[in-house]
Design an enzyme around this catalytic site. Structure first.
Site, PDB file in Angstrom:
ATOM      1  N   CYS A  71     -18.576 -24.312  20.168  1.00  0.00           N
ATOM      2  CA  CYS A  71     -19.838 -25.074  20.161  1.00  0.00           C
ATOM      3  C   CYS A  71     -20.728 -24.605  19.006  1.00  0.00           C
ATOM      4  CB  CYS A  71     -20.586 -24.911  21.477  1.00  0.00           C
ATOM      5  SG  CYS A  71     -19.728 -25.621  22.886  1.00  0.00           S
TER       6      CYS A  71
ATOM      7  N   CYS B   1     -12.922 -34.844  22.761  1.00  0.00           N
ATOM      8  CA  CYS B   1     -12.881 -33.400  23.034  1.00  0.00           C
ATOM      9  C   CYS B   1     -14.080 -32.948  23.871  1.00  0.00           C
ATOM     10  CB  CYS B   1     -12.861 -32.606  21.737  1.00  0.00           C
ATOM     11  SG  CYS B   1     -11.594 -33.149  20.607  1.00  0.00           S
TER      12      CYS B   1
END
Lengths: 132, 387
Positions: free
Chosen positions: A106, A37
């Site tokens: 994130c 990813c």
């Protein structure tokens, strides 16, 4: 690259991280994400008197991923474990002065990484107690 | 901070001579090329001179060139316009899995209109196997559309062989030559081309202008209806200043520039590959700029992510681009890098450096002095690779 999307804080943490690396003889380690990813983070912590005395990150990922883990370390360092557990992705994003919508994951990964590192530490502690 | 611009695949700076050629058409020679008075005719003459020059550059006739707003519009006009005008002949279109988004999405949209689309897979260097193309053509096929020089990995297709197949099978052949135009030979007769998309801002011309070559006799349905400009195929007042600039950019471009860029590109590639665990994406062993675009280098660096590399380079004044998901609007890695068989984590670690004829050796040397340190620093931070 869309650097216009990042705050000065994100870019500063990305360019000058103070917490990159591994804690030696870490009390706990948490790994989250997946290289497939494009993000993989490892958070290592040292715990002393129930506080995070040291914290380091190693991150494979983009500008926001590196910036988020650096922000996480700055927030968590010196905190009591009970308080460190409460750190959320929102706290990380706030520390960075905001993240673009598509990069919010994130900060989520960063917060999860710390939780995993604390879990790892607590598991080890329980193991020690049962051995006694 | 000085700027080292190595993102010429995205766009290029206007050549000062191009700007100079354009300026009078904004200030003094501002007429509408459709007007019959002397101001209009002044613009008309400039428009037709530009058309002739651009036609000649690909061995076409002036009446086979239609001016548009750029690559995206030309590709849409070619694909959708041809599909609608020829749908009685068949409803099957063939393209590849390394196209620019405007071709992919134009084809996807045509699928919603009852057309069938086949995407041919490319090989590890990004080339289309002619035998595969031949096999994919059916009785229902009307059009084969492909990118000539790939924008990400630089692969230049063998259009002569592929064009021969299309001509023999009686299907139309369109190439998207936005990246390759003026960098490698395009000859519409020799290469059996029916439709060619070209544009201006990749060759030091202005943005917002491009053209479509349509071989005489081919039917196209226009996308924009209006006053009947450009042989009724693209209505709207012609953008004369930009068209004049486009033609000037074409006039300036020559073979010497491509040769010079091949040398510079190969110097850059050779030095960057000295960084450990670094690989070239796209064709290798190109000597003459006919297998790989003369301005394109695309690398992948193990254990690091492309946008992060670009971020550190940007801090040093270097403009680059990446095929990493993290830089795009989606979170998927580049479909082109996936098409050549890279794993997602490899695609994430890719960096594209595209030079221009203005790039100097001193600039490349500066990049070469910065890049190894950037990769080293990011690998030291990375959770992969055990550094």
């Amino acid at each position: 690259m869309q650097h216009g999307q990042y705050t000065k804080k994100v870019l500063d943490y990305f360019k000058n991280p103070k917490h990159a690396g591994d804690v030696k003889n870490a009390s706990g380690v948490g790994q989250v994400g997946n290289p497939v990813c494009g993000d993989m983070m490892k958070i290592s912590i040292a715990v002393k008197d129930d506080r995070i005395s040291d914290i380091r990150f190693k991150t494979f990922g983009c500008v926001a991923a590196i910036g988020s883990t650096e922000a996480l370390c700055r927030i968590a360092k010196g905190k009591k474990l009970a308080d460190a557990k409460k750190i959320t992705s929102k706290d990380i994003a706030k520390e960075l002065g905001g993240l673009p919508g598509i990069k919010m994951h994130c900060s989520v990964l960063g917060a999860d990484g710390l939780k995993k590192a604390i879990d790892d530490y607590e598991k080890k502690q329980r193991g020690k107690k049962t051995r006694k | 901070m000085r700027t080292i611009y190595l993102d010429n695949g995205a766009t290029t700076k206007i050549d000062p001579k191009v700007l100079e050629a354009m300026q009078p058409y904004m200030t003094e020679k501002y007429g509408n090329a459709s007007s019959t008075h002397h101001k209009g005719q002044e613009a008309k003459i400039a428009l037709e001179d530009a058309r002739s020059l651009i036609a000649k550059s690909i061995n076409a006739k002036p009446e086979e060139i239609i001016f548009t707003s750029g690559g995206t519009e030309s590709n849409n006009l070619a694909i959708k316009g041809l599909a609608f005008a020829n749908s009685r002949k068949g409803k099957h279109i063939i393209t590849t899995n390394i196209e620019h988004d405007c071709v992919l999405n134009a084809c996807k949209w045509l699928e919603t209109q009852g057309f069938k689309v086949t995407n041919i897979n490319v090989d590890k260097e990004g080339f289309i196997d002619p035998a595969k193309l031949e096999k994919a053509i059916t009785k229902d096929t009307i059009l084969v559309s492909m990118i000539h020089g790939n924008n990400e990995i630089g692969t230049i297709q063998d259009i002569k062989s592929l064009g021969e197949i299309c001509r023999r099978k009686g299907v139309f052949f369109h190439i998207d030559a936005c990246q390759s135009y003026t960098k490698t030979e395009i000859d519409v007769r020799k290469h059996n081309l029916d439709l060619v998309t070209i544009n201006s801002h990749k060759i030091h011309g202005p943005k917002g202008v491009g053209a479509l070559y349509i071989r005489k006799g081919i039917n196209i349905t226009p996308l924009a209806h209006g006053g009947g400009h450009e042989q009724n195929l693209r209505s709207g007042t012609e953008n004369v200043p930009s068209i004049v600039g486009f033609a000037k950019a074409v006039r300036i471009a020559d073979k010497g520039h491509a040769r010079q860029m091949v040398k510079m590109r190969d110097y850059l590639i050779e030095k960057v590959l000295k960084i450990p665990e670094t690989y070239l994406n796209g064709p290798s062993g190109d000597k003459n700029g006919d297998r790989r675009l003369c301005n394109n280098a695309n690398f992948r660096f193990s254990y690091v992510e492309g946008e992060a590399i670009g971020g550190y380079l940007d801090a040093k004044g270097i403009c680059s681009s990446t095929g990493s998901a993290c830089s795009s609007r989606s979170l998927e890695p580049s479909h082109v890098l996936m098409a050549i068989g890279l794993k997602p984590e490899e695609a994430h670690g890719s960096l594209r450096l595209t030079i221009s004829r203005f790039t100097t050796k001193e600039e490349v040397d500066y990049v070469l002095s910065v890049l190894p340190g950037v990769i080293k620093k990011l690998r030291a931070i990375s959770s992969l690779g055990g550094f």
